[in-house]
Design a protein around this motif. Structure first.
Motif, mmCIF file in Angstrom:
data_model
loop_
_atom_site.group_PDB
_atom_site.id
_atom_site.type_symbol
_atom_site.label_atom_id
_atom_site.label_comp_id
_atom_site.label_asym_id
_atom_site.label_seq_id
_atom_site.Cartn_x
_atom_site.Cartn_y
_atom_site.Cartn_z
ATOM 1 N N UNK A 131 15.688 -11.987 -7.869
ATOM 2 C CA UNK A 131 16.083 -13.330 -7.465
ATOM 3 C C UNK A 131 17.276 -13.748 -8.325
ATOM 4 N N UNK A 132 18.089 -14.658 -7.826
ATOM 5 C CA UNK A 132 19.239 -15.114 -8.626
ATOM 6 C C UNK A 132 18.788 -15.738 -9.933
ATOM 7 N N UNK A 185 14.109 -21.246 -9.536
ATOM 8 C CA UNK A 185 12.738 -21.608 -9.876
ATOM 9 C C UNK A 185 11.794 -20.892 -8.913
ATOM 10 N N UNK A 186 11.604 -19.620 -9.163
ATOM 11 C CA UNK A 186 10.782 -18.814 -8.278
ATOM 12 C C UNK A 186 9.749 -18.054 -9.095
ATOM 13 N N UNK A 187 8.599 -17.861 -8.515
ATOM 14 C CA UNK A 187 7.523 -17.114 -9.135
ATOM 15 C C UNK A 187 7.698 -15.610 -8.942
ATOM 16 N N UNK A 188 8.570 -15.226 -8.048
ATOM 17 C CA UNK A 188 8.717 -13.825 -7.663
ATOM 18 C C UNK A 188 9.071 -12.909 -8.832
ATOM 19 N N UNK A 189 10.001 -13.251 -9.747
ATOM 20 C CA UNK A 189 10.288 -12.337 -10.852
ATOM 21 C C UNK A 189 9.075 -12.045 -11.745
ATOM 22 N N UNK A 190 8.192 -12.979 -11.892
ATOM 23 C CA UNK A 190 6.996 -12.765 -12.703
ATOM 24 C C UNK A 190 6.023 -11.830 -12.002
ATOM 25 N N UNK A 191 6.137 -11.706 -10.706
ATOM 26 C CA UNK A 191 5.230 -10.846 -9.959
ATOM 27 C C UNK A 191 5.536 -9.368 -10.165
#
Length: 75
Positions: free
Chosen positions: A44-45, A49-55
């Protein structure tokens, strides 16, 4: 939602729905025509504010658990 099937006298181990009444086929469907699953992307850029990188870390841990060593002793 109303019940379509009564499970009053149905054994619990057979489940809620009478799947034994479904028609069976000896012919397996041809799955070669299905599109392959797309690869997951956890990119993700920066600053979003995204949960995706932590996944990504969680997914790596789950892959290690799924593909890990298996017990060689018969159960």
């Amino acid at each position: 939602m109303s019940k379509l099937f009564s499970d009053r006298n149905r054994p619990v181990h057979m489940g809620r729905y009478p799947t034994e009444l479904l028609k069976r086929s000896r012919v397996m469907p041809d799955l070669d025509g299905l599109a392959p699953w797309p690869d997951l992307s956890f990119e993700r850029p920066a600053g979003s504010d995204s949960l995706v990188p932590a996944m990504a870390e969680f997914q790596a841990m789950m892959d290690a658990v799924r593909d890990g060593a298996q017990n060689s002793a018969p159960s």
